[in-house]
Design an enzyme around this catalytic site. Structure first.
Site, PDB file in Angstrom:
ATOM      1  N   SER A  41       0.793  -1.224   0.000  1.00 30.22           N
ATOM      2  CA  SER A  41       0.000   0.000   0.000  1.00 30.22           C
ATOM      3  C   SER A  41       0.829   1.280   0.000  1.00 30.22           C
ATOM      4  CB  SER A  41      -0.944   0.000   1.203  1.00 30.22           C
ATOM      5  OG  SER A  41      -0.215  -0.172   2.395  1.00 30.22           O
TER       6      SER A  41
ATOM      7  N   HIS B 169      -5.458  -3.546  -2.161  1.00 26.24           N
ATOM      8  CA  HIS B 169      -5.193  -2.596  -3.255  1.00 26.24           C
ATOM      9  C   HIS B 169      -5.133  -3.269  -4.625  1.00 26.24           C
ATOM     10  CE1 HIS B 169      -4.536   0.931  -0.699  1.00 26.24           C
ATOM     11  NE2 HIS B 169      -4.098   0.041   0.188  1.00 26.24           N
TER      12      HIS B 169
ATOM     13  N   LYS C 237     -12.145   0.175  -0.742  1.00 24.63           N
ATOM     14  CA  LYS C 237     -11.264   0.922  -1.650  1.00 24.63           C
ATOM     15  C   LYS C 237     -11.908   0.940  -3.041  1.00 24.63           C
ATOM     16  CE  LYS C 237      -7.432  -0.195   1.370  1.00 24.63           C
ATOM     17  NZ  LYS C 237      -7.606   0.904   2.309  1.00 24.63           N
TER      18      LYS C 237
HETATM   19  C1  LIG Z   1      -3.170  -3.548   2.607  1.00 23.32           C
HETATM   20  C2  LIG Z   1      -4.341  -3.175   3.452  1.00 23.32           C
HETATM   21  N1  LIG Z   1      -4.942  -4.142   4.179  1.00 23.32           N
HETATM   22  C3  LIG Z   1      -6.000  -3.871   4.960  1.00 23.32           C
HETATM   23  C4  LIG Z   1      -6.523  -2.598   5.044  1.00 23.32           C
HETATM   24  C5  LIG Z   1      -7.673  -2.349   5.964  1.00 23.32           C
HETATM   25  O1  LIG Z   1      -8.844  -2.236   5.251  1.00 23.32           O
HETATM   26  P1  LIG Z   1     -10.082  -1.419   5.874  1.00 23.32           P
HETATM   27  O2  LIG Z   1      -9.829   0.017   5.586  1.00 23.32           O
HETATM   28  O3  LIG Z   1     -11.263  -1.978   5.148  1.00 23.32           O
HETATM   29  O4  LIG Z   1     -10.107  -1.714   7.325  1.00 23.32           O
HETATM   30  C6  LIG Z   1      -5.936  -1.574   4.283  1.00 23.32           C
HETATM   31  C7  LIG Z   1      -6.461  -0.189   4.285  1.00 23.32           C
HETATM   32  O5  LIG Z   1      -6.568   0.569   5.101  1.00 23.32           O
HETATM   33  C8  LIG Z   1      -4.813  -1.866   3.492  1.00 23.32           C
HETATM   34  O6  LIG Z   1      -4.208  -0.905   2.801  1.00 23.32           O
END
Ligand SMILES: Cc1ncc(COP(=O)(O)O)c(C=O)c1O
Length: 392
Positions: free
Chosen positions: A181, A209, A240
């Protein structure tokens, strides 16, 4: 008079002294290509609304209709009385879309990672993790008593080495971000799966992502590499590219059944409002019947990256819409972000502990909503700020 919580003042000052303190930016508009922030209209280049679904009319309509049919709140946790037919329909649709036997939706991606890893990994097991995995994976690992092995970022020789070290464990789980990310690199999931097969390890991929971005109809990294049926746990987020809210796990039906009974972040929290499930289903339909969003996302991504490279910016090795614009130390990343804002572009600085101290950056997310005019203006703004700061 002193207060027991006064110690926070000192801790906040410490963060400020290190340039690590942030305030919440508050948008005065919906998530469009341009938003109003602090009373100023700016191009926004730091949302995960990759396809522009978060504010799309089809999702709005689906949510409104669901409110009329199902009401607003879900009223209870999933195990008790919070599961409505619409929640189950979403899970069936996700499983079909992901080509897996079953899927289970959690309230957020962070809950899916925490709950899944915590539920399936015990004291006798080993978890093998890329050093730059997302914080929610790290949280999940910390919730277990499993042995932990960390391999250098994307280093397959390093992965092999720790797979050998973890040979004695009862079970092994290799867990990786699909798309990282902060850097936008795609994990070499084909190699990871081969090694995991060789050393009898399970594989879990966090495709937060990659979902809606990679693969046919945005099916994600597993489709991108043609690894269907060879990845044990496909985790993703609905917040996302899907423009909604929630995390999910797709895989075997046994996995779903077991998580329903044991994943604490699934059990101890109220179900999503039914309108969230309805809007998410609409986004899964839309990504399949309106391919132009995904095509525009990639067209915009290629255009922006090429222009930034031609200008001489260091934009790392990203292979996806995530584009880190490297700015060395935290102070410089904060200053770059400030200058961009002054010129009409909003992108947050990313600093320690999200990335290493000397790898501070402004992270850009190109989206399908950006128009040609937005991109050209953003590139021109970067050129001004980059020259002023000697980054190019
Ligand atoms: C790689 C990754 N995993 C998990 C999450 C968590 O997702 P959420 O925002 O739905 O809690 C995110 C984002 O914040 C992320 O970038």
């Amino acid at each position: 008079m002193t207060n027991k919580m006064d110690f926070l003042k000192g801790m906040i000052q410490e963060l400020k002294d290190k340039n690590l303190f942030t305030e919440l930016p508050v948008l005065g508009t919906e998530q469009k290509n341009r938003v109003v922030l602090n009373g100023k209209e700016v191009i926004i280049m730091c949302t995960n609304n990759y396809l522009g679904f978060a504010n799309h009319s089809r999702l709005r309509e689906a949510a409104k209709k669901a409110i009329d049919t199902w009401g607003f709140g879900a009223g209870a946790v999933r195990q008790i009385a919070g599961t409505m037919e619409i929640h189950v329909q979403l899970e069936e649709m996700l499983a079909e879309y992901k080509h897996t036997e079953a899927a289970l939706v959690f309230v957020a991606g962070i809950a899916a990672n925490r709950g899944t890893i915590q539920a399936i990994m015990g004291e006798e097991d080993a978890i093998i993790s890329d050093e730059l995995n997302h914080g929610s994976i790290i949280d999940g690992v910390r919730l277990t008593k499993s042995k932990r092995f960390v391999y250098p970022h994307l280093d397959m020789e390093g992965l092999k080495k720790v797979l050998v070290e973890a040979k004695e464990a009862r079970r092994r789980l290799v867990v990786t971000d699909g798309v990282f990310s902060m850097d936008g690199e795609i994990a070499p999931l084909d190699r990871i799966v081969e090694l995991a097969e060789e050393y009898d390890a399970m594989v879990m991929v966090d495709d937060a992502h990659g979902d809606g971005v990679l693969g046919k109809d945005g099916r994600g990294i597993i489709d991108h590499f043609g690894l269907e049926g060879r990845v044990d746990i496909d985790m993703g987020t609905l917040s996302k590219a899907f423009g909604s809210l929630g995390g999910y796990i797709a895989g075997r039906k046994d996995l779903r059944d077991y998580l329903i009974n044991t994943a604490r972040s699934f059990i101890f929290t109220t179900a999503h409002p039914p309108s969230v499930a309805a809007a998410t289903m609409e986004s899964i339909r839309m990504i399949q019947d309106e391919p132009e969003h995904l095509q525009r996302l990639w067209r915009n991504t290629r255009y922006f990256k090429k222009a930034m490279t031609d200008l001489g910016f260091d934009i790392g090795h990203s292979q996806t819409p995530i584009t880190p614009v490297m700015a060395r130390q935290s102070k410089e990343a904060v200053e770059l972000s400030r200058q961009l804002f002054e010129e009409g572009l909003f992108a947050k600085p990313i600093v320690f502990p999200l990335v290493a101290r000397d790898k501070s950056r402004v992270r850009i997310n190109v989206t399908a909503q950006h128009t040609q005019e937005d991109l050209d203006e953003a590139i021109a703004i970067f050129e001004i700020a980059g020259k002023r700061m000697n980054l190019i």
